[in-house]
Design a protein around this motif. Structure first.
Motif, mmCIF file in Angstrom:
data_model
loop_
_atom_site.group_PDB
_atom_site.id
_atom_site.type_symbol
_atom_site.label_atom_id
_atom_site.label_comp_id
_atom_site.label_asym_id
_atom_site.label_seq_id
_atom_site.Cartn_x
_atom_site.Cartn_y
_atom_site.Cartn_z
ATOM 1 N N LEU A 12 0.854 -1.180 0.000
ATOM 2 C CA LEU A 12 0.000 0.000 0.000
ATOM 3 C C LEU A 12 0.890 1.231 0.000
ATOM 4 C CD1 LEU A 12 -2.512 -1.114 2.786
ATOM 5 C CD2 LEU A 12 -2.860 -1.239 0.320
ATOM 6 N N VAL A 13 0.576 2.181 -0.858
ATOM 7 C CA VAL A 13 1.364 3.397 -0.954
ATOM 8 C C VAL A 13 0.419 4.590 -0.941
ATOM 9 C CG1 VAL A 13 3.024 4.706 -2.292
ATOM 10 C CG2 VAL A 13 3.151 2.199 -2.270
ATOM 11 N N GLU A 14 0.545 5.429 0.083
ATOM 12 C CA GLU A 14 -0.263 6.647 0.172
ATOM 13 C C GLU A 14 0.453 7.804 -0.509
ATOM 14 O OE1 GLU A 14 -0.670 4.604 4.308
ATOM 15 O OE2 GLU A 14 0.925 5.090 2.878
ATOM 16 N N LEU A 64 -6.236 12.407 -0.578
ATOM 17 C CA LEU A 64 -5.214 11.388 -0.414
ATOM 18 C C LEU A 64 -5.546 10.188 -1.286
ATOM 19 C CD1 LEU A 64 -4.700 11.442 3.456
ATOM 20 C CD2 LEU A 64 -3.709 12.939 1.699
ATOM 21 N N SER A 65 -4.498 9.563 -1.791
ATOM 22 C CA SER A 65 -4.659 8.364 -2.597
ATOM 23 C C SER A 65 -3.941 7.206 -1.924
ATOM 24 C CB SER A 65 -4.081 8.575 -3.997
ATOM 25 O OG SER A 65 -4.730 9.627 -4.676
ATOM 26 N N CYS A 66 -4.457 6.018 -2.174
ATOM 27 C CA CYS A 66 -3.843 4.794 -1.662
ATOM 28 C C CYS A 66 -3.787 3.796 -2.812
ATOM 29 C CB CYS A 66 -4.659 4.236 -0.503
ATOM 30 S SG CYS A 66 -4.077 2.638 0.131
ATOM 31 N N PHE A 109 -6.780 5.634 8.574
ATOM 32 C CA PHE A 109 -6.507 5.991 9.957
ATOM 33 C C PHE A 109 -5.576 7.196 9.960
ATOM 34 C CE2 PHE A 109 -8.238 2.377 12.304
ATOM 35 C CZ PHE A 109 -8.430 1.468 11.281
ATOM 36 N N ARG A 110 -5.473 7.846 11.099
ATOM 37 C CA ARG A 110 -4.531 8.946 11.240
ATOM 38 C C ARG A 110 -3.915 8.923 12.630
ATOM 39 N NH1 ARG A 110 -8.697 14.166 11.214
ATOM 40 N NH2 ARG A 110 -9.634 13.764 13.282
ATOM 41 N N GLN A 113 2.899 3.400 4.307
ATOM 42 C CA GLN A 113 3.931 4.095 5.090
ATOM 43 C C GLN A 113 3.426 5.392 5.694
ATOM 44 O OE1 GLN A 113 3.587 4.393 1.869
ATOM 45 N NE2 GLN A 113 3.816 6.608 1.498
ATOM 46 N N GLY A 114 2.273 5.857 5.231
ATOM 47 C CA GLY A 114 1.689 7.079 5.751
ATOM 48 C C GLY A 114 2.078 8.302 4.942
#
Length: 122
Positions: free
Chosen positions: A4-6, A20-22, A37-38, A114-115
């Motif tokens: 997963l890459v944000e 934001l994209s994932c 989540f944050r 990774q956020g």
């Protein structure tokens, strides 16, 4: 292996918007749930929302309801978090995650990105 890459975080003034994209890869996600989540400095990781990959049904935390929306693009294996009317208290690192269940609990999710940092200035 799930990856997963944000992306899409940044600095924005209060009242502004970010999307934001994932990007998800590594398996077929049709039976899974994408969670957002944050985590702010010194605080626990906080539930933002989920979207079921198959049906598109969403759940949104009360703290962001009416301002944030979650969507997905199955063809691209992409998830999105649209954030409007941002407030300084929305400042945090935002994560996407994959799990089996529509849960508010981070431990229910198996794979994490990774956020991406979101900073809202007043």
């Amino acid at each position: 292996q799930v990856q997963l890459v944000e992306s899409g975080g940044g600095l924005v003034q209060a009242g502004g918007s970010l999307r934001l994209s994932c990007a998800a890869s590594g398996r077929t996600f049709s039976s899974y749930v994408l969670g957002w989540f944050r985590q702010a400095p010194g605080k626990e990781r906080e539930f933002v929302g989920t979207i079921r990959w198959s049906s598109g049904s969403t759940r949104i935390a009360d703290s962001v309801k009416g301002r944030f929306t979650i969507s997905k693009d199955n063809a691209k294996n992409m998830g999105y978090l649209q954030m409007n009317s941002l407030k300084p208290e929305d400042t945090a690192v935002y994560y996407c995650a994959i799990g089996r269940y529509e849960s508010n609990w981070p431990r229910s999710f198996d794979s994490w990105g990774q956020g991406t940092q979101v900073t809202v200035s007043s």
